[in-house]
Write a protein that holds these residues in place. Structure first.
Motif, PDB file in Angstrom:
ATOM      1  N   LYS A 179     -37.116  39.497  60.214  1.00  0.00           N
ATOM      2  CA  LYS A 179     -36.552  40.754  59.740  1.00  0.00           C
ATOM      3  C   LYS A 179     -35.962  40.640  58.342  1.00  0.00           C
ATOM      4  CE  LYS A 179     -35.079  42.936  64.021  1.00  0.00           C
ATOM      5  NZ  LYS A 179     -33.921  43.445  64.726  1.00  0.00           N
ATOM      6  N   ARG A 180     -35.323  39.523  58.053  1.00  0.00           N
ATOM      7  CA  ARG A 180     -34.665  39.412  56.753  1.00  0.00           C
ATOM      8  C   ARG A 180     -35.606  38.958  55.654  1.00  0.00           C
ATOM      9  NH1 ARG A 180     -31.831  34.041  55.876  1.00  0.00           N
ATOM     10  NH2 ARG A 180     -32.976  32.649  57.233  1.00  0.00           N
ATOM     11  N   ASP A 181     -36.852  38.619  56.010  1.00  0.00           N
ATOM     12  CA  ASP A 181     -37.823  38.243  55.001  1.00  0.00           C
ATOM     13  C   ASP A 181     -38.281  39.478  54.239  1.00  0.00           C
ATOM     14  OD1 ASP A 181     -38.917  36.011  57.402  1.00  0.00           O
ATOM     15  OD2 ASP A 181     -38.072  35.370  55.510  1.00  0.00           O
ATOM     16  N   ALA A 182     -38.689  39.259  53.001  1.00  0.00           N
ATOM     17  CA  ALA A 182     -39.110  40.369  52.163  1.00  0.00           C
ATOM     18  C   ALA A 182     -40.228  39.913  51.248  1.00  0.00           C
ATOM     19  CB  ALA A 182     -37.929  40.852  51.331  1.00  0.00           C
ATOM     20  N   TYR A 183     -41.026  40.863  50.799  1.00  0.00           N
ATOM     21  CA  TYR A 183     -42.015  40.549  49.775  1.00  0.00           C
ATOM     22  C   TYR A 183     -42.014  41.667  48.753  1.00  0.00           C
ATOM     23  CZ  TYR A 183     -45.601  43.922  51.233  1.00  0.00           C
ATOM     24  OH  TYR A 183     -46.290  45.064  51.499  1.00  0.00           O
ATOM     25  N   SER A 184     -42.539  41.335  47.594  1.00  0.00           N
ATOM     26  CA  SER A 184     -42.590  42.319  46.533  1.00  0.00           C
ATOM     27  C   SER A 184     -43.832  42.098  45.689  1.00  0.00           C
ATOM     28  CB  SER A 184     -41.348  42.190  45.642  1.00  0.00           C
ATOM     29  OG  SER A 184     -41.388  43.155  44.609  1.00  0.00           O
ATOM     30  N   CYS A 185     -44.450  43.192  45.288  1.00  0.00           N
ATOM     31  CA  CYS A 185     -45.538  43.165  44.325  1.00  0.00           C
ATOM     32  C   CYS A 185     -44.937  43.563  42.991  1.00  0.00           C
ATOM     33  CB  CYS A 185     -46.630  44.158  44.711  1.00  0.00           C
ATOM     34  SG  CYS A 185     -47.360  43.848  46.327  1.00  0.00           S
ATOM     35  N   TYR A 186     -45.356  42.918  41.920  1.00  0.00           N
ATOM     36  CA  TYR A 186     -44.782  43.237  40.618  1.00  0.00           C
ATOM     37  C   TYR A 186     -45.798  42.919  39.526  1.00  0.00           C
ATOM     38  CZ  TYR A 186     -44.072  38.199  40.321  1.00  0.00           C
ATOM     39  OH  TYR A 186     -44.273  36.847  40.299  1.00  0.00           O
ATOM     40  N   GLY A 187     -45.575  43.454  38.359  1.00  0.00           N
ATOM     41  CA  GLY A 187     -46.406  43.159  37.201  1.00  0.00           C
ATOM     42  C   GLY A 187     -47.873  43.470  37.429  1.00  0.00           C
ATOM     43  N   SER A 188     -48.702  42.901  36.581  1.00  0.00           N
ATOM     44  CA  SER A 188     -50.144  43.068  36.744  1.00  0.00           C
ATOM     45  C   SER A 188     -50.829  41.725  36.509  1.00  0.00           C
ATOM     46  CB  SER A 188     -50.676  44.126  35.781  1.00  0.00           C
ATOM     47  OG  SER A 188     -50.475  43.717  34.453  1.00  0.00           O
ATOM     48  N   THR A 234     -51.291  32.518  56.551  1.00  0.00           N
ATOM     49  CA  THR A 234     -51.059  33.856  57.098  1.00  0.00           C
ATOM     50  C   THR A 234     -50.345  34.755  56.105  1.00  0.00           C
ATOM     51  OG1 THR A 234     -50.998  33.014  59.356  1.00  0.00           O
ATOM     52  CG2 THR A 234     -49.916  35.145  58.960  1.00  0.00           C
ATOM     53  N   TYR A 235     -49.249  34.278  55.496  1.00  0.00           N
ATOM     54  CA  TYR A 235     -48.445  35.140  54.645  1.00  0.00           C
ATOM     55  C   TYR A 235     -48.930  35.204  53.205  1.00  0.00           C
ATOM     56  CZ  TYR A 235     -45.836  35.816  58.747  1.00  0.00           C
ATOM     57  OH  TYR A 235     -45.512  36.170  60.028  1.00  0.00           O
ATOM     58  N   ILE A 236     -49.773  34.273  52.802  1.00  0.00           N
ATOM     59  CA  ILE A 236     -50.441  34.461  51.519  1.00  0.00           C
ATOM     60  C   ILE A 236     -51.515  35.533  51.699  1.00  0.00           C
ATOM     61  CG2 ILE A 236     -51.975  33.408  49.815  1.00  0.00           C
ATOM     62  CD1 ILE A 236     -50.429  30.751  50.309  1.00  0.00           C
ATOM     63  N   SER A 237     -52.237  35.480  52.837  1.00  0.00           N
ATOM     64  CA  SER A 237     -53.295  36.462  53.106  1.00  0.00           C
ATOM     65  C   SER A 237     -52.736  37.869  53.194  1.00  0.00           C
ATOM     66  CB  SER A 237     -54.006  36.134  54.418  1.00  0.00           C
ATOM     67  OG  SER A 237     -54.663  34.902  54.326  1.00  0.00           O
ATOM     68  N   SER A 238     -51.701  38.026  53.993  1.00  0.00           N
ATOM     69  CA  SER A 238     -51.096  39.339  54.171  1.00  0.00           C
ATOM     70  C   SER A 238     -49.591  39.126  54.356  1.00  0.00           C
ATOM     71  CB  SER A 238     -51.668  40.034  55.401  1.00  0.00           C
ATOM     72  OG  SER A 238     -51.059  41.270  55.606  1.00  0.00           O
ATOM     73  N   PRO A 239     -48.818  39.592  53.482  1.00  0.00           N
ATOM     74  CA  PRO A 239     -49.035  40.760  52.648  1.00  0.00           C
ATOM     75  C   PRO A 239     -49.488  40.488  51.212  1.00  0.00           C
ATOM     76  CG  PRO A 239     -46.708  40.260  52.662  1.00  0.00           C
ATOM     77  CD  PRO A 239     -47.393  39.230  53.537  1.00  0.00           C
ATOM     78  N   ILE A 240     -49.428  39.244  50.724  1.00  0.00           N
ATOM     79  CA  ILE A 240     -49.609  39.023  49.290  1.00  0.00           C
ATOM     80  C   ILE A 240     -51.034  39.305  48.805  1.00  0.00           C
ATOM     81  CG2 ILE A 240     -49.416  37.356  47.418  1.00  0.00           C
ATOM     82  CD1 ILE A 240     -46.728  38.335  48.487  1.00  0.00           C
ATOM     83  N   LEU A 241     -52.049  38.685  49.405  1.00  0.00           N
ATOM     84  CA  LEU A 241     -53.422  38.924  48.943  1.00  0.00           C
ATOM     85  C   LEU A 241     -53.856  40.362  49.188  1.00  0.00           C
ATOM     86  CD1 LEU A 241     -54.384  36.266  47.813  1.00  0.00           C
ATOM     87  CD2 LEU A 241     -56.099  36.173  49.584  1.00  0.00           C
ATOM     88  N   LEU A 289     -49.004  40.849  40.989  1.00  0.00           N
ATOM     89  CA  LEU A 289     -48.505  39.547  41.417  1.00  0.00           C
ATOM     90  C   LEU A 289     -47.718  39.765  42.697  1.00  0.00           C
ATOM     91  CD1 LEU A 289     -47.133  38.639  37.899  1.00  0.00           C
ATOM     92  CD2 LEU A 289     -49.233  37.760  38.904  1.00  0.00           C
ATOM     93  N   GLY A 290     -47.459  38.690  43.468  1.00  0.00           N
ATOM     94  CA  GLY A 290     -46.694  38.852  44.695  1.00  0.00           C
ATOM     95  C   GLY A 290     -45.751  37.698  44.948  1.00  0.00           C
ATOM     96  N   VAL A 291     -44.645  37.991  45.627  1.00  0.00           N
ATOM     97  CA  VAL A 291     -43.668  36.968  46.007  1.00  0.00           C
ATOM     98  C   VAL A 291     -43.112  37.314  47.387  1.00  0.00           C
ATOM     99  CG1 VAL A 291     -41.757  38.136  44.818  1.00  0.00           C
ATOM    100  CG2 VAL A 291     -41.594  35.692  45.297  1.00  0.00           C
ATOM    101  N   ILE A 292     -42.893  36.269  48.194  1.00  0.00           N
ATOM    102  CA  ILE A 292     -42.254  36.396  49.509  1.00  0.00           C
ATOM    103  C   ILE A 292     -40.995  35.535  49.497  1.00  0.00           C
ATOM    104  CG2 ILE A 292     -42.447  35.887  51.982  1.00  0.00           C
ATOM    105  CD1 ILE A 292     -45.397  36.304  51.798  1.00  0.00           C
ATOM    106  N   SER A 293     -39.966  36.006  50.171  1.00  0.00           N
ATOM    107  CA  SER A 293     -38.708  35.282  50.275  1.00  0.00           C
ATOM    108  C   SER A 293     -38.123  35.495  51.662  1.00  0.00           C
ATOM    109  CB  SER A 293     -37.731  35.832  49.230  1.00  0.00           C
ATOM    110  OG  SER A 293     -36.426  35.364  49.468  1.00  0.00           O
ATOM    111  N   ASP A 294     -37.268  34.591  52.080  1.00  0.00           N
ATOM    112  CA  ASP A 294     -36.571  34.801  53.351  1.00  0.00           C
ATOM    113  C   ASP A 294     -35.229  35.478  53.131  1.00  0.00           C
ATOM    114  OD1 ASP A 294     -35.350  32.610  52.220  1.00  0.00           O
ATOM    115  OD2 ASP A 294     -35.188  31.485  54.071  1.00  0.00           O
ATOM    116  N   ASN A 295     -35.088  36.120  51.976  1.00  0.00           N
ATOM    117  CA  ASN A 295     -33.901  36.910  51.681  1.00  0.00           C
ATOM    118  C   ASN A 295     -34.344  38.139  50.897  1.00  0.00           C
ATOM    119  OD1 ASN A 295     -31.492  37.755  49.921  1.00  0.00           O
ATOM    120  ND2 ASN A 295     -30.585  36.334  51.392  1.00  0.00           N
TER     121      ASN A 295
END
Length: 141
Positions: free
Chosen positions: A34-43, A104-111, A120-126
């Protein structure tokens, strides 16, 4: 081009005295919580197929668990795709993730959610991805 794996040590000298921790005492969740998050940014013009080659490399690695200590990163590069999985500064226990977790988490949501749409994409546990809180960051660029 053959994919490469590079371990980058970004720690100060005093942080390099790594302690051995048992697997049970390390941080090793199996799912994006639940506390993990991801974000897409830039190009980016990163190729999804280059990133999929990295996923194959990670999936086929004989060492199925990746253990990172404070301020240490595992880095994979293939063509236009770069994956960087780093333990945050100041973590007191090693960050351990399985190869399958990374795939798993590189595939979805990042890829699926970022790279395929030109971001670009980043995942964090905060949820505060720009801070030093949490235990890891996983960047795909």
């Amino acid at each position: 081009m053959k994919p490469t794996l590079i371990f980058a040590i970004l720690a100060a000298g005093s942080c390099l005295g790594m302690k051995t921790a048992s697997y049970e005492s390390a941080m090793s969740p199996t799912t994006l919580g639940k506390r993990d998050a991801y974000s897409c940014y830039g190009s980016t013009n990163t190729s999804v197929s280059d990133c999929e080659k990295i996923l194959d490399t990670i999936r086929n690695d004989t060492q199925q668990d990746i253990r990172l200590y404070s301020n240490v990163c595992a880095v994979w590069n293939e063509g236009t795709c770069n994956v960087r999985f780093c333990a945050q500064p100041f973590v007191s226990k090693p960050v351990i993730r399985s190869a399958e977790w990374l795939v798993t988490y590189i595939s979805s949501p990042i890829l699926d959610g970022c790279i395929s749409k030109g971001n670009l994409g980043v995942i964090s546990d905060n949820p505060n991805i720009n801070s030093h809180t949490g235990t890891y960051r996983l960047w795909v660029s």
